[in-house]
Design an enzyme around this catalytic site. Structure first.
Site, PDB file in Angstrom:
ATOM      1  N   TYR A 144      -1.260  -0.232  10.504  1.00  0.00           N
ATOM      2  CA  TYR A 144      -1.619  -0.794   8.954  1.00  0.00           C
ATOM      3  C   TYR A 144      -0.408  -0.348   8.298  1.00  0.00           C
ATOM      4  CZ  TYR A 144      -3.490  -0.651   4.503  1.00  0.00           C
ATOM      5  OH  TYR A 144      -3.860  -1.039   3.083  1.00  0.00           O
ATOM      6  N   SER A 174       0.971  -1.165  -0.038  1.00  0.00           N
ATOM      7  CA  SER A 174       0.028  -0.073   0.078  1.00  0.00           C
ATOM      8  C   SER A 174       0.853   1.386   0.077  1.00  0.00           C
ATOM      9  CB  SER A 174      -1.044  -0.179   1.175  1.00  0.00           C
ATOM     10  OG  SER A 174      -1.449   1.039   1.413  1.00  0.00           O
TER      11      SER A 174
END
Length: 119
Positions: free
Chosen positions: A52, A39
């Site tokens: 995350y 990501s």
């Protein structure tokens, strides 16, 4: 299970278990292509995304380490794709944040798969 534990299980352990399941066969056949999805958050951290971001940074590190360890000897290709926020419908609290289509991510994967092995 806490949400962060699930995030770690899916984003890190899931990647490791997936790699472990295909690596012996790829080594034996001296070819293969592992594509991991990280990501943009694995490149930067914004408030409330530390865990995350850490998991996605781990995916980048796993991909790069695997590329260095496997590619020269076993000809296994390793690709890491780091898309920005993708419109999956999961994170409704970020609905006002610009996002990309899942089809854009799929096209990135298809592009990587279709590249010749010598690139």
């Amino acid at each position: 299970m806490y949400p962060r534990d699930q995030m770690i299980n899916v984003n890190i352990k899931g990647v490791l278990y997936s790699i472990a399941s295909v690596l012996p066969t790829m080594r034996e056949q001296q070819s293969g292509h592992i594509i991991n999805i990280s990501s943009l958050m694995g490149h930067k951290v914004i408030p409330n995304t530390a865990v995350y971001s850490a998991t996605k940074f781990a995916v980048r590190a796993i991909s790069e380490g695997l590329r260095q360890e496997e590619s020269p000897s076993s000809h296994i290709r390793i690709t890491n794709i780091s898309p920005d926020m993708t419109d999956t419908g999961i994170l409704s609290e970020y609905q006002n944040y610009p996002s990309i289509s899942p089809y854009s991510v799929a096209r990135s994967i298809a592009f990587a798969i279709n590249e010749p092995e010598d690139t």
